[in-house]
Structures are given as C-alpha cells and as structure tokens.
Scaffold this motif. Structure first.
Motif, PDB file in Angstrom:
ATOM      1  N   PHE A   1      10.589   0.023  10.664  1.00  0.00           N
ATOM      2  CA  PHE A   1      10.005  -1.287  10.978  1.00  0.00           C
ATOM      3  C   PHE A   1       9.159  -1.269  12.247  1.00  0.00           C
ATOM      4  CE2 PHE A   1      13.548  -1.477  13.843  1.00  0.00           C
ATOM      5  CZ  PHE A   1      13.223  -2.416  14.813  1.00  0.00           C
ATOM      6  N   GLN A   2       9.235  -0.199  13.050  1.00  0.00           N
ATOM      7  CA  GLN A   2       8.413  -0.104  14.248  1.00  0.00           C
ATOM      8  C   GLN A   2       7.106   0.653  14.004  1.00  0.00           C
ATOM      9  OE1 GLN A   2      12.306   0.785  16.869  1.00  0.00           O
ATOM     10  NE2 GLN A   2      10.434   0.853  18.093  1.00  0.00           N
ATOM     11  N   SER A   3       6.896   1.148  12.804  1.00  0.00           N
ATOM     12  CA  SER A   3       5.698   1.922  12.474  1.00  0.00           C
ATOM     13  C   SER A   3       4.691   1.063  11.718  1.00  0.00           C
ATOM     14  CB  SER A   3       6.062   3.145  11.628  1.00  0.00           C
ATOM     15  OG  SER A   3       6.839   4.049  12.373  1.00  0.00           O
ATOM     16  N   PHE A   4       3.423   1.148  12.143  1.00  0.00           N
ATOM     17  CA  PHE A   4       2.360   0.346  11.549  1.00  0.00           C
ATOM     18  C   PHE A   4       1.177   1.233  11.181  1.00  0.00           C
ATOM     19  CE2 PHE A   4       4.897  -2.605  13.907  1.00  0.00           C
ATOM     20  CZ  PHE A   4       4.834  -3.787  13.191  1.00  0.00           C
ATOM     21  N   LEU A   5       0.493   0.812  10.143  1.00  0.00           N
ATOM     22  CA  LEU A   5      -0.742   1.452   9.685  1.00  0.00           C
ATOM     23  C   LEU A   5      -1.878   0.454   9.808  1.00  0.00           C
ATOM     24  CD1 LEU A   5      -2.583   3.419   7.992  1.00  0.00           C
ATOM     25  CD2 LEU A   5      -1.584   2.335   5.952  1.00  0.00           C
ATOM     26  N   ILE A   6      -2.972   0.885  10.459  1.00  0.00           N
ATOM     27  CA  ILE A   6      -4.211   0.107  10.461  1.00  0.00           C
ATOM     28  C   ILE A   6      -5.213   0.882   9.614  1.00  0.00           C
ATOM     29  CG2 ILE A   6      -6.086  -0.869  11.813  1.00  0.00           C
ATOM     30  CD1 ILE A   6      -2.806  -0.166  13.522  1.00  0.00           C
ATOM     31  N   PHE A   7      -5.648   0.270   8.530  1.00  0.00           N
ATOM     32  CA  PHE A   7      -6.496   0.925   7.526  1.00  0.00           C
ATOM     33  C   PHE A   7      -7.821   0.187   7.460  1.00  0.00           C
ATOM     34  CE2 PHE A   7      -8.197   1.339   3.292  1.00  0.00           C
ATOM     35  CZ  PHE A   7      -7.866   2.612   2.857  1.00  0.00           C
ATOM     36  N   THR A   8      -8.932   0.889   7.702  1.00  0.00           N
ATOM     37  CA  THR A   8     -10.252   0.254   7.625  1.00  0.00           C
ATOM     38  C   THR A   8     -11.194   1.089   6.768  1.00  0.00           C
ATOM     39  OG1 THR A   8     -10.923   1.305   9.718  1.00  0.00           O
ATOM     40  CG2 THR A   8     -10.103  -0.961   9.827  1.00  0.00           C
TER      41      THR A   8
ATOM     42  N   PHE B   1       3.876   0.681   2.588  1.00  0.00           N
ATOM     43  CA  PHE B   1       3.574  -0.245   3.669  1.00  0.00           C
ATOM     44  C   PHE B   1       3.396  -1.646   3.099  1.00  0.00           C
ATOM     45  CE2 PHE B   1       2.233   3.859   5.224  1.00  0.00           C
ATOM     46  CZ  PHE B   1       2.554   3.852   6.569  1.00  0.00           C
ATOM     47  N   GLN B   2       3.878  -2.624   3.831  1.00  0.00           N
ATOM     48  CA  GLN B   2       3.695  -4.037   3.492  1.00  0.00           C
ATOM     49  C   GLN B   2       2.572  -4.602   4.353  1.00  0.00           C
ATOM     50  OE1 GLN B   2       5.579  -6.187   1.243  1.00  0.00           O
ATOM     51  NE2 GLN B   2       3.794  -7.471   1.674  1.00  0.00           N
ATOM     52  N   VAL B   3       1.578  -5.211   3.716  1.00  0.00           N
ATOM     53  CA  VAL B   3       0.453  -5.772   4.473  1.00  0.00           C
ATOM     54  C   VAL B   3       0.914  -6.969   5.285  1.00  0.00           C
ATOM     55  CG1 VAL B   3      -1.790  -6.913   4.292  1.00  0.00           C
ATOM     56  CG2 VAL B   3      -1.274  -4.931   2.852  1.00  0.00           C
TER      57      VAL B   3
ATOM     58  N   ILE C   1       0.855  -1.184   0.000  1.00  0.00           N
ATOM     59  CA  ILE C   1       0.000   0.000   0.000  1.00  0.00           C
ATOM     60  C   ILE C   1       0.889   1.231   0.000  1.00  0.00           C
ATOM     61  CG2 ILE C   1      -1.718   1.343   1.261  1.00  0.00           C
ATOM     62  CD1 ILE C   1      -2.834  -1.208   2.369  1.00  0.00           C
ATOM     63  N   LYS C   2       0.608   2.152  -0.905  1.00  0.00           N
ATOM     64  CA  LYS C   2       1.322   3.424  -0.933  1.00  0.00           C
ATOM     65  C   LYS C   2       0.407   4.507  -0.383  1.00  0.00           C
ATOM     66  CE  LYS C   2       3.893   6.650  -3.850  1.00  0.00           C
ATOM     67  NZ  LYS C   2       4.360   6.969  -5.223  1.00  0.00           N
TER      68      LYS C   2
ATOM     69  N   GLN D   1       7.724   0.437   5.388  1.00  0.00           N
ATOM     70  CA  GLN D   1       9.034   0.082   4.861  1.00  0.00           C
ATOM     71  C   GLN D   1      10.083   1.121   5.247  1.00  0.00           C
ATOM     72  OE1 GLN D   1       9.034  -0.879   0.704  1.00  0.00           O
ATOM     73  NE2 GLN D   1       7.669  -2.620   0.954  1.00  0.00           N
ATOM     74  N   ARG D   2       9.634   2.256   5.739  1.00  0.00           N
ATOM     75  CA  ARG D   2      10.545   3.312   6.173  1.00  0.00           C
ATOM     76  C   ARG D   2      11.051   3.068   7.585  1.00  0.00           C
ATOM     77  NH1 ARG D   2       7.778   9.053   6.338  1.00  0.00           N
ATOM     78  NH2 ARG D   2       7.629   8.651   4.105  1.00  0.00           N
TER      79      ARG D   2
END
Length: 215
Positions: free
Chosen positions: A158-165, A90-92, A3-4, A155-156
C-alpha cells in the motif's frame, strides 16, 4: 480501474520470438472488462519487456485469468521465450485522462511511455497524493505532447505507487523534463514524501498494442 504490469526478462536471441508471441495477445479483445494493452522494450535494459494491461475492474480481470488466460498463453508459445517474469496489480487513484475517452486515446496513440515507481513514507501518503493532484497532474497536463496518465497504488504494497504517462514521442518527454519538471519538483519537494524512487521508459511496440472497441 485496474492496471496489470508485466515485466519479462528475455535472452537476446529470443527477443524476436517473444515479440511475435506477444502479438498473439490480440485474442484478449473480446474479453468483458478489458480496455487495452501496450508495451515495449525497456530503454534502461533492452532485455526487459514491459507490458501494461488496463481493466475496468478487478472482477473482469479475475474472470479472464480463470477462464481465457491460460488458453491464450499456451497458444502463443510465449512460455518458452523468457526466463523470468514479474507481475503486479495497481488500482488507479487519480487520472490525467479525461475519463475513458482519454484512456482510449492514450492506448491508441502513445508512442513513448514513462513510468515512475515510488515507495512512499507511511505518514506522508496523503501529502504525496495531494502533491500529485495539485502540483504534478496540472503541470503534466500543460506539457506539450503528453497524451494522458494515471497515478496508481500497488495491491501488493500500500506504500508503493506507479505514475504512468503516455507521450506522442520521447522528444516531448525530454522537453517536459527540461522545461517543466524542475519547477514541479521544486514545488512538490518529493524527497520529503518518498523513501525510494525509480523510473523506466520504453517506446511502444506497435505489434503489441491492443485496443478494445467496447468503450
């Protein structure tokens, strides 16, 4: 799946120009590996445009960037419609989408998007992902009006996450926040896992929605 996330800062008087230029990105449709794209104006900052593009894998995305991106970008005239841009890949890691059919449904039907960005403590990443898998994901699947979502790792960082709904509309998300969210938050105790948490929401601009017919 990749996901970009694209965030653009736009002056008020250029918002209509930016929006019309964004509609030109339908030219991306024939690109191999492209799954879809949607976006809208942030509710917390009406001069921020958020766009999310979905790709089968990074190789397809990189091929597009090297071959077709600049042509579409320049033809749209979009470079003159914003004054700042930030992009992130982001990698799912996990999904609530029931495979590709669920993703297609989200891109086609979601009218309201909620995103959460988390900076997770390094020694708590596994626990954070376990809580997403075993508490948050099943809980959100029960929420009326929730079409689907994904948990992704930057990918920038490794401790950062996105939750997308994606949701049918903002009222369903409000119902979830009122009735389900407090119980899930108590059970998952995210304050133990994260250093920082921020969220953003936007109604989907229909003219910006692009859905591939290839899957």
């Amino acid at each position: 799946m990749i996901i970009k996330k694209i965030s653009c800062q736009v002056h008020e008087h250029k918002k209509p120009l930016f929006s019309r230029a964004q509609e030109e990105w339908k030219e991306i449709l024939p690109t191999a590996g492209f799954l879809g794209q949607l976006g809208g104006w942030s509710l917390s900052d009406p001069f921020t445009a958020n766009i999310f593009a979905f790709w089968e894998e990074e190789a397809s995305y990189e091929s597009f960037m090297n071959e077709a991106h600049d042509r579409i970008y320049h033809n749209s005239g979009q470079e003159n419609t914003y004054f700042s841009i930030d992009t992130e890949l982001f990698q799912v890691e996990q999904d609530l989408l029931k495979g590709m059919s669920g993703l297609r449904s989200l891109i086609q039907k979601a009218r309201y998007i909620r995103t959460a960005f988390t900076q997770v403590k390094e020694n708590r990443i596994n626990h954070f992902l376990d809580m997403q898998r075993n508490v948050w994901n099943p809980g959100m699947k029960r929420a009326e009006g929730m079409i689907g979502g994904v948990v992704c790792r930057s990918q920038r960082d490794f401790q950062s996450f996105l939750i997308f709904t994606g949701w049918e509309n903002h009222l369903y998300h409000q119902m979830y926040r009122l009735h389900l969210f407090p119980h899930l938050k108590h059970k998952a105790a995210p304050q133990q896992d994260v250093n920082h948490l921020s969220g953003e929401s936007f109604p989907v601009e229909e003219g910006w929605r692009v859905v591939s017919s290839e899957y």
